[in-house]
Design a protein around this motif. Structure first.
Motif, short mmCIF file in Angstrom:
data_model
loop_
_atom_site.label_atom_id
_atom_site.label_comp_id
_atom_site.label_asym_id
_atom_site.label_seq_id
_atom_site.Cartn_x
_atom_site.Cartn_y
_atom_site.Cartn_z
N UNK A 9 1.06 -1.09 -0.08
CA UNK A 9 0.22 0.13 -0.31
C UNK A 9 0.61 1.40 0.08
N UNK A 10 0.66 1.93 -1.02
CA UNK A 10 1.14 3.68 -0.75
C UNK A 10 0.89 4.14 -0.41
N UNK A 11 1.39 4.96 1.15
CA UNK A 11 0.79 6.10 1.19
C UNK A 11 0.23 5.82 2.86
N UNK A 12 -0.30 6.64 3.98
CA UNK A 12 0.20 6.34 5.59
C UNK A 12 -0.82 7.22 5.81
N UNK A 13 -1.96 7.50 5.08
CA UNK A 13 -3.02 8.78 5.38
C UNK A 13 -4.00 7.21 5.97
N UNK A 23 -6.88 -5.73 4.36
CA UNK A 23 -6.32 -6.97 3.59
C UNK A 23 -5.32 -7.47 4.65
N UNK A 24 -4.94 -7.00 5.65
CA UNK A 24 -4.57 -8.23 6.19
C UNK A 24 -5.32 -9.13 6.93
N UNK A 25 -6.50 -8.27 7.54
CA UNK A 25 -7.36 -9.83 8.04
C UNK A 25 -8.27 -10.85 7.14
N UNK A 26 -7.55 -10.44 5.72
CA UNK A 26 -8.32 -11.63 4.76
C UNK A 26 -7.00 -12.30 4.20
N UNK A 27 -5.74 -12.33 5.53
CA UNK A 27 -5.10 -12.78 5.59
C UNK A 27 -3.94 -12.58 4.55
N UNK A 28 -3.90 -11.62 3.32
CA UNK A 28 -2.60 -11.33 3.20
C UNK A 28 -1.68 -10.50 4.10
N UNK A 136 -4.80 13.09 16.18
CA UNK A 136 -3.33 12.46 16.44
C UNK A 136 -3.80 11.18 17.46
N UNK A 137 -4.86 10.88 17.68
CA UNK A 137 -4.74 9.52 18.87
C UNK A 137 -4.99 8.64 17.90
N UNK A 138 -6.66 8.55 16.86
CA UNK A 138 -6.36 7.74 16.21
C UNK A 138 -5.14 6.57 15.27
N UNK A 139 -5.00 7.46 14.39
CA UNK A 139 -3.98 7.33 13.40
C UNK A 139 -2.93 6.60 14.58
N UNK A 140 -2.09 7.31 15.25
CA UNK A 140 -1.56 5.99 15.89
C UNK A 140 -1.78 4.82 16.42
N UNK A 141 -2.75 4.52 17.06
CA UNK A 141 -4.00 3.67 17.07
C UNK A 141 -3.97 2.21 15.90
N UNK A 142 -3.85 2.95 14.97
CA UNK A 142 -4.13 2.15 13.41
C UNK A 142 -2.82 1.22 13.18
N UNK A 143 -1.63 2.57 13.28
CA UNK A 143 -0.31 2.05 12.91
C UNK A 143 0.00 0.84 13.30
N UNK A 144 -0.16 0.96 14.94
CA UNK A 144 -0.21 -0.29 16.41
C UNK A 144 -0.92 -1.73 15.76
N UNK A 145 -1.90 -0.87 15.21
CA UNK A 145 -2.56 -2.00 14.74
C UNK A 145 -1.67 -3.09 13.26
N UNK A 146 -1.97 -2.08 12.90
CA UNK A 146 -1.35 -2.47 11.43
C UNK A 146 -0.07 -3.80 11.49
N UNK A 149 -0.46 -6.66 13.18
CA UNK A 149 -0.74 -7.47 12.62
C UNK A 149 0.42 -8.52 11.69
N UNK A 150 1.25 -7.91 11.68
CA UNK A 150 2.68 -8.35 11.35
C UNK A 150 2.87 -7.07 10.08
N UNK A 151 2.51 -6.32 10.01
CA UNK A 151 2.64 -4.75 8.71
C UNK A 151 3.99 -4.83 9.14
N UNK A 152 4.22 -4.18 7.66
CA UNK A 152 6.33 -3.63 7.99
C UNK A 152 5.71 -2.13 6.90
N UNK A 153 6.30 -1.34 7.95
CA UNK A 153 6.45 0.09 7.04
C UNK A 153 7.84 0.54 6.53
N UNK A 154 7.61 1.28 5.23
CA UNK A 154 8.54 1.91 4.57
C UNK A 154 8.66 2.80 4.93
N UNK A 155 9.80 4.43 4.76
CA UNK A 155 9.93 5.48 4.67
C UNK A 155 10.63 5.21 3.35
#
Length: 319
Positions: A9-13, A23-28, A136-146, A149-155
């Protein structure tokens, strides 16, 4: 890490992160590639009270909005950080059409305001309870959930979408305003929004004037501050707050809510809404290996989970 994920996924908004989670919830396996820090995205400065503003009125937008509304209701009940349900008033200087507004099917307690409730200067209005999201509270929660779930962030800043295939064969383009350059979509354009943050004196309810002749006006309280807006300036790329504009915002909002007159100003912010002529683009390219989800304007939060579900379905079809 190259080529080890199923989807990049390109974009972190808000659009990118919610799509990544679905997508992770579908096992990807999912990697998010972003040029910006989490709190440097347009999403981070959004007032983020549910309402499909300036998105067009087609059936898909209504469905995405309703899906996101229901998801935020669940999250508020579960105590997700930054998500709450707030009493909201939508005021209009001109009489609106009879019956429910096109977005009204998503809102269980929608009702028309009486003349006494809306005041003599407004000809119409609605009352309803809407999700309010403190980004400012919700975006960090989303990132933490991602990440949990085994996700990776690349800057990394990409010059083309094809560069993202270094991480996965399927690309989700959630680049917002960046899609104008990244995939040559000249229909994408900024709509500048300036706002003022003041300390919350105990204001419980949101107010929005959708056709204020003096300017685009909204008053959205959060846990400790109130977001006062604003502006809606198409094709303006300026991200510096203008002092005269800030004074005009304060004047409009304090005239509407006198309790705000003594509220201390905490800060100023400017965001460029990623608008698109013709409405949001959410579709797969032929072959399904590239899925686009951008052009949500000022309604990224409002459409987020609905669009995330649609993206996940398109990607699943490609698989």
């Amino acid at each position: 890490m190259a080529g080890t994920a199923d989807v990049v996924v390109v974009g972190s908004g808000i659009i990118g992160l919610t799509a990544a989670i679905r997508l992770q919830e579908r096992g990807l396996g999912v990697v998010v590639v972003t040029a910006d820090g989490l709190l440097s995205t347009t999403s981070a400065v959004a007032a983020a009270v549910w309402f499909p503003v300036a998105t067009g009125t087609d059936r898909r937008v209504a469905e995405w909005s309703a899906t996101a509304f229901a998801e935020f209701v669940r999250q508020a009940a579960d105590g997700v950080p930054g998500v709450s349900m707030r009493s909201t008033r939508m005021l209009a200087h001109e009489r609106q059409p009879a019956g429910l507004p096109w977005w009204g099917g998503a809102v269980p307690d929608l009702r028309r305001l009486t003349a006494a409730e809306r005041g003599p200067e407004c000809a119409d209005g609605w009352s309803f309870t809407a999700p309010a999201v403190e980004m400012p509270l919700y975006l960090p929660w989303l990132l933490g959930r991602f990440l949990d779930n085994g996700g990776e962030i690349v800057h990394r800043r990409l010059d083309t979408l094809d560069q993202a295939r270094a991480w996965a064969p399927v690309v989700v383009n959630a680049t917002g305003i960046g899609a104008r350059q990244l995939c040559g979509d000249r229909a994408v354009h900024p709509v500048r929004g300036q706002l003022v943050l003041v300390r919350n004196p105990g204001l419980p309810s949101s107010t929005r004037l959708q056709d204020d002749p003096a300017g685009y006006t909204y008053i959205h309280p959060r846990s400790t501050d109130v977001v006062l807006g604003g502006t809606f300036e198409p094709d303006d790329w300026n991200t510096v707050a203008d002092p005269a504009t800030a004074e005009a915002i304060l004047a409009r909002c304090t005239a509407r809510i006198p309790d705000l007159r003594d509220a201390r100003v905490l800060g100023h912010a400017v965001g460029l809404r990623p608008a698109r002529h013709g409405g949001p683009r959410l579709e797969a390219e032929p072959g399904g290996r590239t899925v686009h989800s951008y052009g949500h304007g000022g309604a990224g939060v409002t459409l987020s989970w609905g669009c995330a579900d649609a993206v996940a379905e398109l990607v699943a079809t490609a698989h």
